[in-house]
Design an enzyme around this catalytic site. Structure first.
Site, PDB file in Angstrom:
ATOM      1  CG  ASP A  55       0.035   0.333   2.110  1.00  0.00           C
ATOM      2  OD1 ASP A  55       0.548   0.212   2.524  1.00  0.00           O
ATOM      3  OD2 ASP A  55      -0.453   0.353   3.221  1.00  0.00           O
ATOM      4  CG  HIS A  62       9.083 -27.862  10.594  1.00  0.00           C
ATOM      5  ND1 HIS A  62       9.068 -27.463  11.827  1.00  0.00           N
ATOM      6  CD2 HIS A  62      10.114 -28.062  10.709  1.00  0.00           C
ATOM      7  CE1 HIS A  62       9.772 -26.673  12.373  1.00  0.00           C
ATOM      8  NE2 HIS A  62      10.829 -27.486  11.681  1.00  0.00           N
ATOM      9  CB  CYS A  85       1.020  -2.619   4.960  1.00  0.00           C
ATOM     10  SG  CYS A  85       0.384  -3.333   6.361  1.00  0.00           S
ATOM     11  CG  HIS A 144      10.606 -24.448  11.480  1.00  0.00           C
ATOM     12  ND1 HIS A 144      10.943 -23.870  13.465  1.00  0.00           N
ATOM     13  CD2 HIS A 144      11.655 -24.579  11.259  1.00  0.00           C
ATOM     14  CE1 HIS A 144      12.236 -23.623  13.026  1.00  0.00           C
ATOM     15  NE2 HIS A 144      12.591 -23.987  12.000  1.00  0.00           N
ATOM     16  CB  THR A 150       2.006  -2.476  11.043  1.00  0.00           C
ATOM     17  OG1 THR A 150       0.499  -2.782  10.576  1.00  0.00           O
ATOM     18  CG2 THR A 150       1.229  -1.452  11.851  1.00  0.00           C
TER      19      THR A 150
END
Length: 152
Positions: free
Chosen positions: A9, A134, A66, A99, A68
């Protein structure tokens, strides 16, 4: 190397541009899915776009930005087969691939430098899923999942 999808963004635009320059320098094939300016835009639009493309098999991995890293990652994770991981340091990016078999690396554009973003992307792209113990955990992610409760 397969073509890598990248998107952001407005808040992640500048950091995405640093990664695009890096990809050009290293000859890494990529596709920029937007946004294309720093004008205000909505992260869900780009999270949906990259997740749909990866879900359809157009790309095997993606890099998102973005402010955060959270919003675009949350949006992408609504899609079947998408495992978007919020990565703010290289070790998290490496472990997300090893993982969690992450196929999207989501980076907080407002909280890392260009060089940190490059290091995160390198760690993500150079790691491979370890499978083994995993894999059973990955299999449990979608088992019993109700992906769209609005249809109940």
């Amino acid at each position: 190397m397969n073509t890598i999808a990248v998107t952001s963004d407005h808040a992640g635009y500048e950091r995405k541009q640093a990664i695009i320059r890096y990809f050009y320098e290293k000859g890494i094939p990529f596709e920029d899915l937007g946004c294309y300016t720093s004008e205000p835009s909505d992260y869900p639009d780009f999270g949906h776009k990259i997740a749909q493309a990866i879900s359809r098999g157009e790309y095997s991995v993606g890099i998102t930005f973005c402010g955060t890293g959270q919003g675009i990652s949350i949006t992408a994770n609504r899609y079947p087969g998408i495992r978007s991981a919020l990565c703010w340091i290289p070790e998290i990016a490496r472990l997300a691939r090893q993982h969690n078999d992450a196929n999207i690396c989501s980076i907080p554009g407002r909280f890392v430098t260009d060089q940190e973003a490059i290091n995160i992307v390198d760690a993500f792209l150079n790691a491979t899923f370890e499978g083994g113990r995993h894999q059973k955990r990955i299999d449990k992610i979608s088992s019993g999942c109700i992906c769209d409760r609005s249809r109940e």
